[in-house]
Design an enzyme around this catalytic site. Structure first.
Site, PDB file in Angstrom:
ATOM      1  N   ALA A   1      -1.875   2.934  -7.266  1.00 14.19           N
ATOM      2  CA  ALA A   1      -3.362   3.033  -7.288  1.00 14.19           C
ATOM      3  C   ALA A   1      -4.017   2.070  -6.556  1.00 14.19           C
ATOM      4  CB  ALA A   1      -3.710   3.131  -8.879  1.00 14.19           C
TER       5      ALA A   1
ATOM      6  N   GLU B   1       4.762   7.073  -9.598  1.00 16.90           N
ATOM      7  CA  GLU B   1       4.582   8.085 -10.464  1.00 16.90           C
ATOM      8  C   GLU B   1       4.350   9.295 -10.024  1.00 16.90           C
ATOM      9  OE1 GLU B   1       1.539   5.043 -11.840  1.00 16.90           O
ATOM     10  OE2 GLU B   1       2.380   5.512 -14.171  1.00 16.90           O
TER      11      GLU B   1
ATOM     12  N   GLY C   1       1.662   3.955  -9.001  1.00 15.18           N
ATOM     13  CA  GLY C   1       1.050   5.058  -8.791  1.00 15.18           C
ATOM     14  C   GLY C   1       1.909   6.040  -8.000  1.00 15.18           C
TER      15      GLY C   1
ATOM     16  N   GLU D   1       3.124  -2.560 -11.949  1.00 10.66           N
ATOM     17  CA  GLU D   1       1.935  -2.927 -12.809  1.00 10.66           C
ATOM     18  C   GLU D   1       1.943  -4.392 -13.477  1.00 10.66           C
ATOM     19  OE1 GLU D   1       3.539   0.029 -12.214  1.00 10.66           O
ATOM     20  OE2 GLU D   1       2.090   1.541 -11.876  1.00 10.66           O
TER      21      GLU D   1
HETATM   22  C1  HXC Z   1      -5.229  -1.130  -2.414  1.00 10.21           C
HETATM   23  C2  HXC Z   1      -3.164  -1.566  -0.761  1.00 10.21           C
HETATM   24  C3  HXC Z   1      -2.317  -1.267  -2.071  1.00 10.21           C
HETATM   25  C4  HXC Z   1      -2.672  -0.747  -3.266  1.00 10.21           C
HETATM   26  C5  HXC Z   1      -1.478  -1.908  -0.126  1.00 10.21           C
HETATM   27  N1  HXC Z   1      -2.627  -2.008   0.217  1.00 10.21           N
HETATM   28  N2  HXC Z   1      -1.247  -1.332  -1.386  1.00 10.21           N
HETATM   29  N3  HXC Z   1      -4.650  -1.708  -1.187  1.00 10.21           N
HETATM   30  N4  HXC Z   1      -4.270  -0.697  -3.226  1.00 10.21           N
HETATM   31  N5  HXC Z   1      -1.940  -0.457  -4.181  1.00 10.21           N
HETATM   32  C6  HXC Z   1      -3.235  -2.591   1.481  1.00 10.21           C
HETATM   33  C7  HXC Z   1      -3.123  -4.012   1.699  1.00 10.21           C
HETATM   34  O1  HXC Z   1      -3.996  -4.822   0.741  1.00 10.21           O
HETATM   35  C8  HXC Z   1      -3.187  -4.045   3.195  1.00 10.21           C
HETATM   36  O2  HXC Z   1      -4.528  -4.192   3.112  1.00 10.21           O
HETATM   37  C9  HXC Z   1      -2.714  -2.876   3.572  1.00 10.21           C
HETATM   38  O3  HXC Z   1      -2.627  -2.051   2.654  1.00 10.21           O
HETATM   39  C10 HXC Z   1      -1.201  -3.260   4.150  1.00 10.21           C
HETATM   40  O4  HXC Z   1      -0.588  -3.803   2.957  1.00 10.21           O
HETATM   41  P1  HXC Z   1       0.354  -5.186   3.333  1.00 10.21           P
HETATM   42  O5  HXC Z   1       0.586  -5.684   1.914  1.00 10.21           O
HETATM   43  O6  HXC Z   1      -0.364  -5.879   4.401  1.00 10.21           O
HETATM   44  O7  HXC Z   1       1.849  -4.447   3.807  1.00 10.21           O
HETATM   45  P2  HXC Z   1       3.210  -5.259   3.505  1.00 10.21           P
HETATM   46  O8  HXC Z   1       3.054  -6.764   3.967  1.00 10.21           O
HETATM   47  O9  HXC Z   1       4.026  -4.366   4.360  1.00 10.21           O
HETATM   48  O10 HXC Z   1       3.439  -5.025   2.152  1.00 10.21           O
HETATM   49  C11 HXC Z   1       3.516  -3.645   1.441  1.00 10.21           C
HETATM   50  C12 HXC Z   1       3.543  -3.696  -0.027  1.00 10.21           C
HETATM   51  C13 HXC Z   1       2.188  -4.275  -0.394  1.00 10.21           C
HETATM   52  C14 HXC Z   1       4.830  -4.456  -0.788  1.00 10.21           C
HETATM   53  C15 HXC Z   1       3.568  -2.306  -0.486  1.00 10.21           C
HETATM   54  O11 HXC Z   1       1.171  -4.019   0.172  1.00 10.21           O
HETATM   55  C16 HXC Z   1       2.069  -4.322  -1.854  1.00 10.21           C
HETATM   56  O12 HXC Z   1       2.716  -5.008  -2.880  1.00 10.21           O
HETATM   57  N6  HXC Z   1       1.057  -3.404  -2.335  1.00 10.21           N
HETATM   58  C17 HXC Z   1       0.565  -3.361  -3.892  1.00 10.21           C
HETATM   59  C18 HXC Z   1       1.734  -2.600  -4.447  1.00 10.21           C
HETATM   60  C19 HXC Z   1       1.272  -2.433  -6.063  1.00 10.21           C
HETATM   61  O13 HXC Z   1       1.267  -3.371  -6.799  1.00 10.21           O
HETATM   62  N7  HXC Z   1       1.079  -1.198  -6.438  1.00 10.21           N
HETATM   63  C20 HXC Z   1       1.051  -0.894  -7.780  1.00 10.21           C
HETATM   64  C21 HXC Z   1      -0.694  -0.982  -7.982  1.00 10.21           C
HETATM   65  S1  HXC Z   1      -1.053  -0.414  -9.624  1.00 10.21           S
HETATM   66  P3  HXC Z   1      -5.602  -5.190   4.342  1.00 10.21           P
HETATM   67  O14 HXC Z   1      -6.830  -4.792   4.124  1.00 10.21           O
HETATM   68  O15 HXC Z   1      -4.959  -6.497   3.996  1.00 10.21           O
HETATM   69  O16 HXC Z   1      -4.918  -4.775   5.708  1.00 10.21           O
HETATM   70  C22 HXC Z   1      -0.664   1.063  -9.864  1.00 10.21           C
HETATM   71  C23 HXC Z   1      -1.345   1.511 -11.405  1.00 10.21           C
HETATM   72  C24 HXC Z   1      -1.151   3.024 -11.262  1.00 10.21           C
HETATM   73  O17 HXC Z   1      -0.432   1.735  -9.141  1.00 10.21           O
HETATM   74  C25 HXC Z   1      -1.854   3.413 -12.772  1.00 10.21           C
HETATM   75  C26 HXC Z   1      -3.341   3.348 -12.625  1.00 10.21           C
HETATM   76  C27 HXC Z   1      -4.069   4.062 -13.970  1.00 10.21           C
END
Ligand code: HXC
Length: 261
Positions: free
Chosen positions: A67, A115, A112, A135
């Site tokens: 998400a 999921e 997400g 998360e």
């Molecule tokens: C918003 C995101 C994102 C996310 C990546 N990006 N994941 N933006 N929400 N979930 C963005 C980064 O901020 C970055 O933006 C761009 O995408 C590229 O990502 P990088 O981090 O530079 O890439 P990389 O180094 O290859 O790392 C990949 C990654 C990392 C390991 C996947 O991006 C990461 O850890 N992302 C978050 C994963 C996460 O925590 N997901 C769960 C979210 S909570 P910029 O602007 O810097 O270029 C969830 C809850 C669901 O999903 C339920 C809700 C009710």
């Protein structure tokens, strides 16, 4: 078909490929994307040209990286509950589509994104795919069905470990524990997903739909109730021309020609 900002939708020979397409944010699901998905899946549920759906991610590295954290950061209690409910509704719409839905997982399937893959009927993953529920590292819990569907797919013990440690799973591990059905090389992913789609399309469509329905409904029931539901769906097959065709063709040692009727 309707134009979408964050989705690419292409239907060819009965297969509708839906690409979640926000590659700059690794296809993170914001509410605008979830709204578009809800709209699309409501349409696809009634679309006779769509025999099967494949969901994948745009760009090179992600299926869906979760998400959208930028959007979630600003939510209050009520808004965050609504956001969770919106994603759950979209994913339930996918799970309950009459058509089979295959996730072609081409990269990160985190939070997400994992999921979303789990709401699909079948998961095929490229060797680049990475699965995880990060998360609790963000101070939240999975909220698009992950606490429920992960436990259904891999068992409660493994689900608790994956969610509470946030350990990322490489595709071999995801395959070993039954989170994915098949793993393939990246350049074979869509080809493999489409081959499986075509195999399913070649079967009796109403029977496929009734089998999916019985498996889904049975999960929420006792064994006795699930068996009764299965017997009803089995009986419904006998109202179809395809049941007659399938059995006749078998006995005549010929190939059945199904009409979906
Ligand atoms: C918003 C995101 C994102 C996310 C990546 N990006 N994941 N933006 N929400 N979930 C963005 C980064 O901020 C970055 O933006 C761009 O995408 C590229 O990502 P990088 O981090 O530079 O890439 P990389 O180094 O290859 O790392 C990949 C990654 C990392 C390991 C996947 O991006 C990461 O850890 N992302 C978050 C994963 C996460 O925590 N997901 C769960 C979210 S909570 P910029 O602007 O810097 O270029 C969830 C809850 C669901 O999903 C339920 C809700 C009710």
């Amino acid at each position: 078909m309707t134009e979408y900002k964050n989705l690419l939708v292409q239907t060819e020979q009965g297969i509708t490929v839906v690409t979640i397409n926000r590659p700059k944010s690794l296809n993170a699901l914001n509410s605008a994307t979830l709204d578009e998905m809800k709209q699309l899946f409501d349409i696809l549920a009634k679309d006779e040209a769509t025999k099967i759906v494949i969901i994948t991610g745009g760009g090179e590295s992600a299926f869906v990286a979760g998400a959208d954290i930028v959007e979630m950061q600003k939510l209050n209690v009520i808004e965050s509950r609504n956001f969770s409910r919106l994603g759950q509704a979209v994913f339930s719409a996918i799970e309950n589509l009459p058509q089979i839905v295959i996730a072609a997982v081409n990269g990160y399937a985190l939070g997400g994104g994992c999921e979303l893959a789990m709401a699909c009927d079948i998961r095929i993953a490229s060797s680049k795919a990475v699965f995880g529920q990060p998360e609790v590292s963000l101070g939240i819990i999975p909220g698009f069905g992950g606490t429920q569907r992960l436990a259904q797919l891999v068992g409660k013990g493994r689900a608790k470990e994956i969610i509470c440690t946030t350990n990322m799973l490489k595709v071999e591990e995801a395959y070993r524990i039954g989170l994915v059905n098949a793993m393939v090389e990246p350049n074979e992913l869509m080809e493999t997903a489409k081959a499986m789609a075509n195999k399913i399309i070649s079967k009796a469509p109403i029977a496929v739909q009734l089998a999916k329905d019985a498996i889904n409904r049975g999960f929420d029931m006792s064994l006795q109730a699930g068996l009764a539901y299965e017997a009803d769906n089995f009986g419904i097959c006998f109202a179809t021309a395809d049941q007659k065709e399938g059995m006749k063709a078998y006995l005549e040692k010929s190939k059945p020609v199904f009409t979906g009727k």
